[in-house]
Design an enzyme around this catalytic site. Structure first.
Site, mmCIF file in Angstrom:
data_model
loop_
_atom_site.group_PDB
_atom_site.id
_atom_site.type_symbol
_atom_site.label_atom_id
_atom_site.label_comp_id
_atom_site.label_asym_id
_atom_site.label_seq_id
_atom_site.Cartn_x
_atom_site.Cartn_y
_atom_site.Cartn_z
ATOM 1 N NE ARG A 1 -16.667 -33.238 34.418
ATOM 2 C CZ ARG A 1 -17.002 -34.520 34.461
ATOM 3 N NH1 ARG A 1 -16.767 -35.230 35.533
ATOM 4 N NH2 ARG A 1 -17.576 -35.083 33.436
ATOM 5 C CB THR B 1 -3.803 -19.725 22.305
ATOM 6 O OG1 THR B 1 -2.439 -19.929 22.700
ATOM 7 C CG2 THR B 1 -3.860 -19.623 20.792
ATOM 8 C CB THR B 2 -0.020 -16.248 23.130
ATOM 9 O OG1 THR B 2 -0.197 -16.669 24.478
ATOM 10 C CG2 THR B 2 0.748 -14.957 23.119
ATOM 11 C CG HIS C 1 1.857 -20.153 19.652
ATOM 12 N ND1 HIS C 1 0.776 -20.460 18.880
ATOM 13 C CD2 HIS C 1 1.364 -19.708 20.819
ATOM 14 C CE1 HIS C 1 -0.323 -20.184 19.551
ATOM 15 N NE2 HIS C 1 0.011 -19.731 20.735
ATOM 16 N N GLY C 2 2.294 -23.589 18.516
ATOM 17 C CA GLY C 2 1.640 -24.372 17.465
ATOM 18 C C GLY C 2 2.465 -25.529 16.929
ATOM 19 C CG ASN D 1 2.693 -24.169 27.753
ATOM 20 O OD1 ASN D 1 1.742 -24.561 28.423
ATOM 21 N ND2 ASN D 1 2.828 -22.911 27.400
ATOM 22 C CG HIS E 1 0.491 -17.735 29.725
ATOM 23 N ND1 HIS E 1 0.016 -17.476 28.460
ATOM 24 C CD2 HIS E 1 0.427 -16.548 30.386
ATOM 25 C CE1 HIS E 1 -0.328 -16.196 28.364
ATOM 26 N NE2 HIS E 1 -0.099 -15.618 29.530
ATOM 27 C CD GLU F 1 4.337 -19.025 27.701
ATOM 28 O OE1 GLU F 1 3.126 -18.758 27.561
ATOM 29 O OE2 GLU F 1 4.917 -19.863 27.024
ATOM 30 N NE ARG G 1 -8.156 -17.825 28.864
ATOM 31 C CZ ARG G 1 -8.057 -17.246 27.667
ATOM 32 N NH1 ARG G 1 -7.642 -17.947 26.642
ATOM 33 N NH2 ARG G 1 -8.374 -15.988 27.497
ATOM 34 C CG HIS G 2 -4.389 -22.149 31.117
ATOM 35 N ND1 HIS G 2 -3.340 -21.400 31.578
ATOM 36 C CD2 HIS G 2 -4.549 -21.835 29.800
ATOM 37 C CE1 HIS G 2 -2.887 -20.668 30.590
ATOM 38 N NE2 HIS G 2 -3.592 -20.880 29.505
ATOM 39 N N GLY H 1 3.441 -26.988 23.835
ATOM 40 C CA GLY H 1 2.436 -27.339 24.827
ATOM 41 C C GLY H 1 1.244 -28.088 24.277
ATOM 42 C CG HIS H 2 -3.019 -27.316 21.918
ATOM 43 N ND1 HIS H 2 -4.127 -27.016 22.667
ATOM 44 C CD2 HIS H 2 -3.458 -28.068 20.891
ATOM 45 C CE1 HIS H 2 -5.191 -27.553 22.109
ATOM 46 N NE2 HIS H 2 -4.811 -28.200 21.020
ATOM 47 C CD GLU I 1 8.982 -19.136 23.220
ATOM 48 O OE1 GLU I 1 9.541 -19.144 24.339
ATOM 49 O OE2 GLU I 1 7.961 -19.773 22.958
ATOM 50 C CG ASP J 1 -0.127 -22.832 29.930
ATOM 51 O OD1 ASP J 1 0.541 -22.881 30.976
ATOM 52 O OD2 ASP J 1 0.012 -21.948 29.070
ATOM 53 C CG HIS J 2 -3.655 -26.408 26.865
ATOM 54 N ND1 HIS J 2 -4.593 -25.437 27.125
ATOM 55 C CD2 HIS J 2 -2.818 -25.880 25.950
ATOM 56 C CE1 HIS J 2 -4.350 -24.385 26.371
ATOM 57 N NE2 HIS J 2 -3.270 -24.620 25.651
ATOM 58 N NE ARG K 1 -4.906 -16.264 28.710
ATOM 59 C CZ ARG K 1 -4.609 -15.885 27.456
ATOM 60 N NH1 ARG K 1 -3.751 -16.576 26.739
ATOM 61 N NH2 ARG K 1 -5.186 -14.833 26.928
HETATM 62 N N1 PXP Z 1 5.640 -20.153 23.707
HETATM 63 C C1 PXP Z 1 4.835 -19.148 24.123
HETATM 64 C C2 PXP Z 1 5.465 -17.838 24.412
HETATM 65 C C3 PXP Z 1 3.449 -19.343 24.280
HETATM 66 O O1 PXP Z 1 2.664 -18.329 24.685
HETATM 67 C C4 PXP Z 1 2.920 -20.626 24.047
HETATM 68 C C5 PXP Z 1 1.462 -20.871 24.267
HETATM 69 O O2 PXP Z 1 1.123 -20.633 25.594
HETATM 70 C C6 PXP Z 1 3.788 -21.638 23.639
HETATM 71 C C7 PXP Z 1 5.136 -21.375 23.450
HETATM 72 C C8 PXP Z 1 3.306 -23.037 23.379
HETATM 73 O O3 PXP Z 1 2.417 -23.045 22.303
HETATM 74 P P1 PXP Z 1 1.586 -24.345 22.010
HETATM 75 O O4 PXP Z 1 0.746 -24.632 23.203
HETATM 76 O O5 PXP Z 1 0.791 -23.988 20.801
HETATM 77 O O6 PXP Z 1 2.583 -25.446 21.742
#
Ligand code: PXP
Length: 251
Positions: free
Chosen positions: A21, A106-107, A200-201, A10, A46, A76, A52-53, A222-223, A157, A12-13, A48
């Protein structure tokens, strides 16, 4: 069932940093290409509602890049008319329906498919009719899983956020309980014929036990990957995550 897990990265970040910036650097497209070169099996982004990203232009570029590189794009999206139209325009390999509240960072939890059934059903149908694989991001809960099947999703998921938080907090009792829920959810979903993903996480500390759940075939991360890339570079962190996933599967 393949023992090798897929890794969806992922990005996004990367866009979060770029947007801080207001310019063009760092580019999510370049991150996606680097992630794929480093062994990612797919790219997750994602879009959104508040942009935002990831931006609309990013989705356009990522769709083209994934098609060019022969890797799936997992889009997403919130369950809204706008996002449904964007998904139908780009026809990504997969669309993962997620809950979205503007004030959240976040989600935060899974999509409540039991409560949202009537709004979700037509979106699932429209996406599936367009040949898009539909995934529902849900808690590992038997009711949610049963409704996901009834809705006609092909994939669920499972939300690993609470489990990963328990690991980060050093709360081994909660972690064990939440991991049991994820395991039971994965068994239940696979039994119903759903493909099981998780995300997630997830970080280096939490990936092993989740990756070891036999029914899980894909992780979306992702993060942590983007954050850790500051220290070790994207190829290095992806390679190490891949190694830990393979190790957990006995590969
Ligand atoms: N899966 C889904 C459905 C998510 O919404 C996210 C966060 O956008 C992730 C996975 C990835 O989560 P993380 O960025 O915490 O790794």
């Amino acid at each position: 069932m393949s023992r090798r897990l897929r890794l969806g990265v992922n990005i996004d970040h990367v866009a979060t940093i770029r947007n801080a910036r207001g310019g063009g650097h760092p580019e999510p497209l370049r991150a996606a290409e680097a992630a794929i070169a480093a062994g990612a099996d797919g790219i997750t982004a994602h879009l959104r509602e508040d942009r935002r990203h990831i931006s609309d232009a990013d989705i356009e570029q990522l769709s083209a890049a994934c098609a060019r590189l022969g890797k799936p794009l997992n889009f997403e999206m919130a369950v809204t008319d706008e996002m449904r139209e964007i998904a139908l325009r780009h026809r990504p390999h997969a669309a993962c329906l997620v809950p979205e509240r503007r004030e959240e960072r976040t989600t935060e939890g899974g999509l409540d498919v039991a409560r949202g059934h009537n709004a979700i059903a037509p979106v699932v149908r429209a996406l599936r009719d367009a040949g898009i694989r539909v995934s529902l991001f849900i808690e590992a809960n038997p009711v949610q899983i049963a409704v996901a099947e009834a809705l006609g999703a092909e994939v669920v998921e499972l939300h690993t956020g609470a489990y990963c938080d328990a690991i980060k907090d050093g709360d081994s009792e909660a972690a064990a309980r939440l991991l049991d829920q994820l395991r039971a959810g994965a068994v239940e979903a696979a039994h119903r014929g759903l493909e099981v993903h998780a995300g997630h996480g997830i970080d280096f500390a939490s990936v092993g036990p989740v990756a070891a759940i036999p029914e899980v075939v894909e992780l979306n991360i992702g993060h942590f990957l983007i954050g850790e890339a500051i220290f070790t570079g994207l190829p290095g962190v992806i390679a190490e995550m891949r190694r830990r996933m393979d190790e957990a599967r006995g590969l």
